[in-house]
Design a protein around this motif. Structure first.
Motif, PDB file in Angstrom:
ATOM      1  N   ALA A 294       1.123  -1.014   0.119  1.00 23.26           N
ATOM      2  CA  ALA A 294       0.320   0.603   0.076  1.00 23.26           C
ATOM      3  C   ALA A 294       0.788   1.174  -0.431  1.00 23.26           C
ATOM      4  CB  ALA A 294      -0.765   0.175   1.349  1.00 23.26           C
ATOM      5  N   TYR A 295       1.720   1.268   0.712  1.00 20.89           N
ATOM      6  CA  TYR A 295       2.779   2.873   0.822  1.00 20.89           C
ATOM      7  C   TYR A 295       3.686   2.407  -0.183  1.00 20.89           C
ATOM      8  CZ  TYR A 295       1.089   3.665   5.404  1.00 20.89           C
ATOM      9  OH  TYR A 295       1.093   4.830   6.413  1.00 20.89           O
ATOM     10  N   ARG A 296       4.253   1.262  -0.995  1.00 23.63           N
ATOM     11  CA  ARG A 296       5.272   1.524  -2.379  1.00 23.63           C
ATOM     12  C   ARG A 296       4.041   2.286  -3.129  1.00 23.63           C
ATOM     13  NH1 ARG A 296       6.632  -4.210  -1.394  1.00 23.63           N
ATOM     14  NH2 ARG A 296       8.837  -3.926   0.015  1.00 23.63           N
ATOM     15  N   ALA A 297       3.100   1.790  -3.625  1.00 18.22           N
ATOM     16  CA  ALA A 297       1.948   2.400  -4.385  1.00 18.22           C
ATOM     17  C   ALA A 297       2.106   3.304  -4.336  1.00 18.22           C
ATOM     18  CB  ALA A 297       0.491   1.727  -4.573  1.00 18.22           C
ATOM     19  N   LEU A 298       1.777   4.881  -3.176  1.00 24.41           N
ATOM     20  CA  LEU A 298       1.986   5.892  -3.049  1.00 24.41           C
ATOM     21  C   LEU A 298       3.046   6.913  -3.863  1.00 24.41           C
ATOM     22  CD1 LEU A 298       1.267   6.166   0.585  1.00 24.41           C
ATOM     23  CD2 LEU A 298      -1.073   6.117  -1.695  1.00 24.41           C
ATOM     24  N   LEU A 299       4.706   5.905  -3.992  1.00 25.42           N
ATOM     25  CA  LEU A 299       5.174   6.760  -4.553  1.00 25.42           C
ATOM     26  C   LEU A 299       5.029   6.947  -6.170  1.00 25.42           C
ATOM     27  CD1 LEU A 299       8.038   4.980  -2.841  1.00 25.42           C
ATOM     28  CD2 LEU A 299       7.250   6.852  -1.734  1.00 25.42           C
TER      29      LEU A 299
END
Length: 305
Positions: free
Chosen positions: A174-179
C-alpha cells in the motif's frame, strides 16, 4: 553647519535612488515563500485530532453530526501541535471524519484516496471546504489509526495495496503504491505518520473472544515493530531508492512506544486500556514534530533561502 561626510552622502544618494524591489508574482512566487506562508493539510482521525488539540477539557468535535467529530479546539489528551504550527507561521488545515478525505484512512485505503482525490487533497482547507482558486497545500500530512498495527501473521510478497487484510506484505504494498503518485508532485511535501501503537488490553465479551481465537493476529510485538521500522527507514525501507526529498516519515509509533519491547504504547489512557495517546505522549510527539518538519521543509524548492 558641520559638513556631511562623503561616505554618508554617497549612501544617501544610493538609498534615494534605489528602485523598490517589485513583489514577486506568478507561479514561481511560492518558491521563496517563508514557512509562515505554507499551507499544511493534516488528514487524520481521533488520535490526530487529539494530537493537534490544546490540552484541556473537550471543546469541539463532540458529534459526528457536526462533520467535525475529531477536530478539537482542546482535549484532555491534547498535544497542542496545531497551536505550535500556527505560532511557527504555518497555515493549518484539517480533514477528518465527516469529510471526503477524512473518512476511510486505513493503510489499504490510501492508494485509492490519493489516486482519486489528489486535486482535492492539494486544495482542501477544512473538511470538504476548498482553498480559494490559485491556492493549494504545499505540505500534506496523513495518518492511519492504531488498529492498523494489529497485523495478521502470514501474507506473501509483493502484497496487494488494496487488500484490507492486515498483513505486513499488504501494508508495504500500500505504501509502495503511493510513491509514483507522490513523485508526480515534487513541489508538495508528503508527511506520512506511522500509526500509533496498541495496548496489550484484549477485547472483552464472548463474541470478541471467540473472534480472537480464530484470527491469528499480533496487537503489538514483532510485526508492528518491524513494519514501522521499515516504513521509517529511509535507507533500507520504504523510501530506499526514492530520488526526491518530498516524502518523509514522522515516526509517531516509535515515539509513543518509547522503547517498549512488546511494541505497545507507553502512553495509554483509561488505566492502560485505551490506545489513544495521553496528553504527555502527544505533547512529546508535538515537541519532536516541529523541528522534524523544519528539517523536511529545508530541501524543498520553495523553502526559505
Amino acid at each position: 553647519m558641520r559638513p556631511v561626510p562623503l561616505m554618508l552622502f554617497a549612501c544617501a544618494l544610493v538609498l534615494l535612488g534605489a528602485a523598490p524591489v517589485p513583489a514577486q508574482e506568478g507561479p514561481d512566487a511560492a518558491m521563496t515563500s517563508p514557512a509562515r506562508e505554507l499551507n499544511l493539510l493534516f488528514i487524520h482521525n481521533s488520535c490526530g485530532g487529539q494530537l493537534f488539540a490544546d490540552p484541556g477539557p473537550i471543546q469541539g468535535g463532540e458529534s459526528r453530526a457536526t462533520g467535525e467529530y475529531c477536530i478539537h479546539v482542546s482535549h484532555p489528551n491534547g498535544g497542542g501541535l496545531r497551536t505550535r504550527l500556527e505560532q511557527a507561521g504555518y497555515q493549518v488545515h484539517e480533514a477528518s471524519y465527516g469529510s471526503i478525505l477524512g473518512e476511510h484512512t486505513d493503510i489499504c485505503q490510501w492508494r485509492r484516496k490519493f489516486a482519486e482525490h489528489m486535486d482535492r487533497v492539494l486544495r482542501t482547507r477544512h473538511q470538504d471546504e476548498l482553498l480559494p482558486d490559485g491556492q493549494r497545500n504545499q505540505i500534506v500530512a496523513f495518518k492511519s489509526c492504531y488498529p492498523n498495527n494489529v497485523f495478521r501473521k502470514g501474507g506473501q510478497e509483493p502484497g496487494d495495496p488494496d487488500d484490507c487484510t492486515r498483513t505486513v506484505p499488504n501494508a508495504k504494498a500500500a505504501y509502495r503504491a503511493l510513491l509514483p503518485m507522490f513523485h508526480e508532485h515534487p513541489d508538495v511535501l508528503f508527511v506520512a505518520f506511522t500509526a500509533p501503537p496498541m495496548t496489550p488490553y484484549q477485547p472483552v465479551g464472548i463474541k470478541a473472544k471467540i473472534k480472537s481465537w480464530f484470527t491469528d493476529t499480533s496487537r503489538g510485538g514483532d510485526l508492528a515493530i518491524a513494519f514501522n521500522a521499515w516504513l521509517a527507514d529511509r535507507e533500507h525501507g520504504w523510501l530506499a531508492g526514492y530520488d526526491l526529498p518530498n516524502v518523509v516519515v514522522f515516526d509517531y509509533y516509535d515515539i509513543l512506544r518509547a522503547g517498549n519491547p512488546d511494541g505497545y504504547t507507553s502512553y495509554p489512557t483509561r488505566d492502560g486500556r485505551d490506545p489513544h495517546p495521553s496528553s504527555e505522549g502527544n505533547q512529546l510527539a508535538a515537541d519532536r514534530f516541529l523541528p522534524f518538519l523544519e528539517a523536511a521543509v529545508a530541501p524543498m524548492s520553495w523553502s526559505r533561502p
